[in-house]
Design an enzyme around this catalytic site. Structure first.
Site, PDB file in Angstrom:
ATOM      1  N   GLU A   1      65.290  48.574  -6.432  1.00 43.15           N
ATOM      2  CA  GLU A   1      65.610  48.214  -7.820  1.00 43.15           C
ATOM      3  C   GLU A   1      66.462  49.273  -8.535  1.00 43.15           C
ATOM      4  O   GLU A   1      66.062  49.814  -9.552  1.00 43.15           O
ATOM      5  CB  GLU A   1      64.317  47.981  -8.606  1.00 43.15           C
ATOM      6  CG  GLU A   1      63.612  46.690  -8.246  1.00 43.15           C
ATOM      7  CD  GLU A   1      64.269  45.460  -8.843  1.00 43.15           C
ATOM      8  OE1 GLU A   1      65.374  45.574  -9.432  1.00 43.15           O
ATOM      9  OE2 GLU A   1      63.683  44.371  -8.707  1.00 43.15           O
TER      10      GLU A   1
ATOM     11  N   GLU B   1      60.042  41.637  -0.714  1.00 43.18           N
ATOM     12  CA  GLU B   1      58.813  41.400  -1.483  1.00 43.18           C
ATOM     13  C   GLU B   1      58.665  39.899  -1.649  1.00 43.18           C
ATOM     14  O   GLU B   1      59.631  39.206  -1.962  1.00 43.18           O
ATOM     15  CB  GLU B   1      58.881  42.068  -2.862  1.00 43.18           C
ATOM     16  CG  GLU B   1      58.906  43.582  -2.784  1.00 43.18           C
ATOM     17  CD  GLU B   1      59.100  44.268  -4.137  1.00 43.18           C
ATOM     18  OE1 GLU B   1      58.783  43.664  -5.181  1.00 43.18           O
ATOM     19  OE2 GLU B   1      59.597  45.407  -4.137  1.00 43.18           O
TER      20      GLU B   1
HETATM   21  C1  IPT Z   1      59.446  44.318  -8.018  1.00 44.37           C
HETATM   22  C2  IPT Z   1      59.314  45.764  -7.685  1.00 44.37           C
HETATM   23  O1  IPT Z   1      60.160  46.118  -6.634  1.00 44.37           O
HETATM   24  C3  IPT Z   1      57.934  46.176  -7.356  1.00 44.37           C
HETATM   25  O2  IPT Z   1      57.872  47.562  -7.407  1.00 44.37           O
HETATM   26  C4  IPT Z   1      56.955  45.558  -8.295  1.00 44.37           C
HETATM   27  O3  IPT Z   1      57.256  45.947  -9.580  1.00 44.37           O
HETATM   28  C5  IPT Z   1      57.072  44.079  -8.210  1.00 44.37           C
HETATM   29  O4  IPT Z   1      58.348  43.673  -8.542  1.00 44.37           O
HETATM   30  C6  IPT Z   1      56.146  43.381  -9.161  1.00 44.37           C
HETATM   31  O5  IPT Z   1      54.847  43.782  -9.087  1.00 44.37           O
HETATM   32  S1  IPT Z   1      60.682  44.277  -9.254  1.00 44.37           S
HETATM   33  C7  IPT Z   1      60.478  42.868 -10.236  1.00 44.37           C
HETATM   34  C8  IPT Z   1      61.307  43.052 -11.463  1.00 44.37           C
HETATM   35  C9  IPT Z   1      60.917  41.652  -9.502  1.00 44.37           C
END
Ligand code: IPT
Length: 949
Positions: free
Chosen positions: A407, A477
């Protein structure tokens, strides 16, 4: 930074240090020293600076590179003695990690500074110390700096020294670096860099245990050609060999070989030694597939942070092992070190236990991402953070992909870092989500893998089918595990496994980052606290703290509680769902015989053992061991059905309980691995022509009066919002419609000549009126048949549930059911478990998600009872398998509480029997549930019976 491991023979400086916490770096030291553990986060024990949770937003308004003047600064001090036997040697101080800026001093003399909260700082202190003498070592740790803006990961902010501090020594002539390349075909190449004072010669040898010495291919002696030079770089040597019949390393079969590299002086004596456990394996991208040893392996990954509920961020090797053992037991084969390099011990364990690792650099500039991505002042930090990680971790077979961070938008810094990696280590792909964000088909970017986060199933499959896909697609993710979540995981895997080009992903995330907090004084229980929790639940006097609970503002609340395990590592029910989807074997049934399919790439089924769990509605549940054929990887074989299957016409399920046959490094013998199930007989229709009994006793509104019920069954359309419901917007709509405070308006009560009572009621909502009809009929066996229907107007297009809610008097404490179990399940999260007879204590049905919410549901329930210890109570039978929940909490109680310590369990049971229950989805961050799991308007009907036991 190098890959030479110097842990052996080092002097460990961990323990209790003198400590002062200053308000800012320049503030004067006080007279009084306190104490602090090293490693340790002062935020976990010093009330003057407590943990602070933010996700994207920085905790302060300053733009990069600026930070607040109030800048907690920890001064750690201790005496050290340099061993006398280190005379004539080189002495090095290693600080495993400090958060964030580290300034090291010896007897008041500054010896260096370091940044990067998740990589070690190494200082050559030979010139500053004399062996045999004592010194004062001071490590000053400043919390905020320009680097904080690129350490804006979604986690608690802490301050402290978070990894081990050590001194070690080497001969002046030493191995500067050892780089190992071991391929699947058995070829091994070892490149060494040598440093030291000018010598009259040196040589390197290497030995692979059981295979003898490596041949030296080349040696380049820089010293001979550069007499009079200032540098201590002496040269390089390359050695190699080929191992015949090599057993390749993979997550499934993590075979390691012992390699020892020795640096010799001119007379042949050994000046330096480096030990390595290496694995032979090849990573490559072919077309749109990522191949490990030539196999297209699905990446069943999970994101993992360094976290501990007592220490904040300090984790021991035992902690790391417990994490990875849990990960392995629940079917994961990969970990992304979100979002920074972990303690090197994690990679040793991943090598040993068998896990693929996406190793991620400590770069997340989230809040000011665009600004920083092309701000040249940050260029060196990006390249340095990535390159130092690669230099440290390159010899680990577990590391299959380098990640440039998380990010941080996409800018020139990423291209620069990717270029460095590609040149330095061409054996592994590079990935960076931000680079591939806008155009998944682009080939000209700093990412060899398209690794989106939270993309919908529709988007990823469309890409894979578009003909435009150029790279493997592995979600960095997905399936956000916040609260009661991970709905549609099975739908995801069904698509991934059948769509070429889709290869898996990493669930967000392993941990719920709840810090154990004392409710009396609001402080972290801190390192060394004992007894504050068990099975995911805190003991009285404690709670799991999330954002805001330490008075931290701004904060992002419970968004840090989004893991597959509770803060004490107790697996959440979603873990069992994952375990089933990742099962090493599957069953199929063609109406006559069962076939077992080995879904692994390398191993047979010999390390597993199995037993049939026979679940028949009428005749009960029984366990019968069955020999598991040793099916080769990728193959299938028939599996014997149990002899003496229950006769009859009732529903019949077989569940194969698969366990480990012997002890494995990550699971003792008899650890459950998966529970695939097949249905042998359908459930016959129930309640057909049951003979009528007498009159039903009701109140004036026609609602059931029963000695064990304190609240009769009425309509329920709401659930205590899950985190997904809240953050995805559904809960807001439900509240606007008034579903959380439904009021029953009786319309009519009619009683026919047989004592059958029909009660019609309206439930007005802001989106129209729901008409509910309930017909109560006494049956000859003493039970009451409850036939219900609810007609939802078109405006109520997506409610939480349609069903009945009732409450029992105090007494029943045991829930027995025939249906899916034993763990919690929901309509879009019900792949695991057995359809069988299950039994649980009512108090244990509830799942302690950090922020209280809907929990404890069981899917596919056909019948259940609620009994007192003497066996008396209630029995309920359902027309078709339905979602049922029994807890000690009303939905409204749960919805009103922010933490569990605010809840008082009711003495009786709150029972929900649902005609329909909305899926869970993952909308707290990512896609909501899929259309089949939504509740449509129109008429819903459900029928059940209730009987006194
Ligand atoms: C994404 C992040 O990479 C992770 O660290 C965590 O924040 C997750 O989301 C949510 O829990 S970033 C998000 C803006 C998609």
């Amino acid at each position: 930074m190098s890959a030479v491991d110097r842990r052996e023979g080092s002097v460990v400086l961990d323990g209790t240090w003198r400590f002062q916490l200053l308000p800012a770096p320049g503030a004067p030291l006080g007279e009084q020293w306190g104490e602090a553990p090293v490693p340790g986060c002062w935020t976990m024990h010093d009330p003057r600076d407590l943990p602070h949770y933010t996700n994207v937003q920085m905790p302060f308004p300053h733009h990069p590179p600026f930070v607040p003047d109030d800048n907690p600064t920890g001064v750690y001090e201790r005496d050290i003695e340099i061993p006398a036997e280190w005379a004539g040697r080189r002495t090095v101080l290693l600080v495993g990690a400090a958060e964030s800026v580290l300034i090291a001093e010896i007897d008041g003399e500054q010896i260096g500074i370091g940044k990067d909260s998740h990589l070690a700082s190494e200082f050559d202190i030979t010139g500053a110390v004399t062996p045999g003498r004592r010194y004062t070592l001071r490590l000053t740790v400043v919390k905020w700096s320009d680097a904080s803006h690129i350490e804006d990961q979604d986690q608690w902010w802490h301050g402290g020294i978070t990894r081990s501090v050590r001194l070690h020594s080497t001969d002046p002539l030493h191995l500067d670096d050892v780089a190992v390349r071991a391929e699947q075909d058995g070829t091994l190449r070892v490149d060494c860099r040598v440093r030291g004072p000018l010598t009259d010669g040196w040589s390197v040898s290497a030995e692979l245990e059981g295979y003898g010495s490596l041949a030296q291919d080349t040696a380049h002696d820089a010293a001979n050609r550069a007499l009079g030079r200032v540098s201590d770089f002496l040269g390089e040597a390359r050695l190699s060999t080929t191992v015949a019949d090599v057993r390749p390393w993979s997550a499934e079969s993590p075979v390691l070989y012992a390699l020892t590299v020795r640096l010799h002086r001119a007379d042949g004596s050994v000046a330096d030694t480096s030990h390595h456990r290496i694995g032979f394996r090849t990573v490559e991208i072919r077309g749109r597939d990522l191949l490990i040893n030539g196999d297209r392996v699905f990446i069943r990954g999970v994101n993992r942070h360094d976290f501990h509920p007592l220490t904040g961020r300090v984790v021991t090797e035992d902690d790391l092992r417990a994490d990875l053992v849990t990960v392995k037991r629940f079917g994961f084969n990969a970990v992304r070190t979100s979002h920074y390099p972990n303690d090197p011990a994690l990679l040793d364990l991943a090598d040993e236990l068998g896990l693929y690792v996406v190793d991620e650099a400590d770069i997340e500039s989230h809040d000011h991402a665009h600004e920083i991505a092309d701000d040249p002042r940050y260029l060196p930090a990006f390249v340095e953070r990535v390159s130092r990680m690669v230099l440290r971790d390159k010899n680990h077979p577990s590391v299959i992909v380098w990640s440039l961070g998380n990010e941080s938008d996409y800018g020139a810094h990423h291209d620069a870092a990717a270029a460095w990696v590609r040149r330095h280590d061409p054996t592994r792909p590079v990935q960076y989500e931000g680079a591939a964000k806008t155009d998944w088909s682009s080939t000209d970017i700093a990412s060899d893998i398209v690794c989106p986060m939270y993309a919908s199933l529709e988007e990823i499959t469309a890409h894979a089918r578009s003909g435009e896909q150029t790279k493997p697609l592995i979600l960095c993710e997905y399936s956000h595990a916040m609260g009661n979540s991970n709905g549609t995981l099975a739908d995801h895997w069904a698509e991934i496994e059948t769509t070429p080009g889709l290869q898996g992903g990493f669930i967000w995330e392993f941990w719920d980052h709840g810090i154990l907090q004392r409710t009396a004084d609001g402080l972290p229980a801190g390192p060394g606290a004992t007894g504050g929790y068990t099975n995911g639940t805190t003991a009285p006097g404690y709670r799991w703290a999330y954002g805001g609970d330490f008075g931290d503002t701004p904060n992002d609340g419970a968004f840090c509680a989004d893991g597959m395990v509770f803060p004490d590592r107790t697996p959440k029910p979603a873990m069992y769902e994952h375990r089933e989807l990742a099962a090493p074997l599957r069953l199929s049934y063609d109406g006559t015989g069962v076939t077992v399919h080995n879904r692994q790439h390398v191993t047979g089924l010999a390390r597993l053992r199995a037993a049939w769990l026979i679940g028949a509605e009428e005749s009960g549940t029984r366990v019968v061991p069955v020999p598991l054929p040793d099916v080769p990887p990728g193959a299938c074989a028939p599996l014997a059905l149990p002899p003496e299957l229950p006769q009859g016409t009732d529903e019949l399920w077989l569940t194969l309980r698969v366990t480990t046959a012997d002890d494995l490094p990550w699971a003792p013998a008899d650890t459950e691995i998966c529970t695939p199930r097949i249905r042998l007989r359908e459930r016959p229709a129930v309640f057909t022509g049951a003979p009528a009994g007498g009159a039903v006793e009701t109140d004036s509104e026609g609602l059931l009066v029963h000695p064990l019920l304190t609240a009769p069954p009425v309509l329920s359309l709401w659930r205590a919002p899950t985190d997904n419901d809240l953050l995805g917007g559904a809960a807001g709509r439900w509240r606007d419609w008034g579903l959380d405070a439904l009021v029953r308006k009786p319309v009519s009560v009619t009683r026919d000549g047989n004592g059958r009572v029909t009660a019609v009621a309206e439930y007005p909502t802001a989106a129209g009126t729901v008409v509910h009809e309930q017909i109560l009929t006494a049956l000859a066996d003493g039970s009451v048949l409850v036939e219900e229907s609810a007609t939802l107007p078109a405006g109520l297009h997506d409610v939480a549930r349609v069903g009945s809610v009732l409450e029992t008097a105090a007494g029943p404490d045991t829930f027995e059911w025939y249906g899916l179990g034993p763990w919690e399940s929901y309509p879009d999260r019900c792949a695991g478990g057995a359809v069988a007879h299950h039994r649980a204590r009512v108090d244990d049905l509830f799942t302690p998600y950090l922020r209280p919410q809907e929990s404890g549901g069981r899917s596919g329930v056909r019948a259940f009872s609620l009994t007192r210890p003497d066996g008396t109570g209630l029995a309920v039978r359902l027309d078709v398998p339905r979602q049922v929940s029994v807890t000690r909490h009303r939905a409204a109680d749960l919805a009103a509480a922010a933490h569990h310590d605010e809840l008082t369990p009711r003495a009786g049971c709150v029972v929900h029997i649902d005609a329909a229950h909305r899926g869970l989805g993952t909308a707290s961050c990512g896609p909501d549930t899929l259309p089949p799991y939504l509740i449509a308007p129109g008429t819903h009907r459900w029928t059940w019976s209730i009987r006194t036991l």
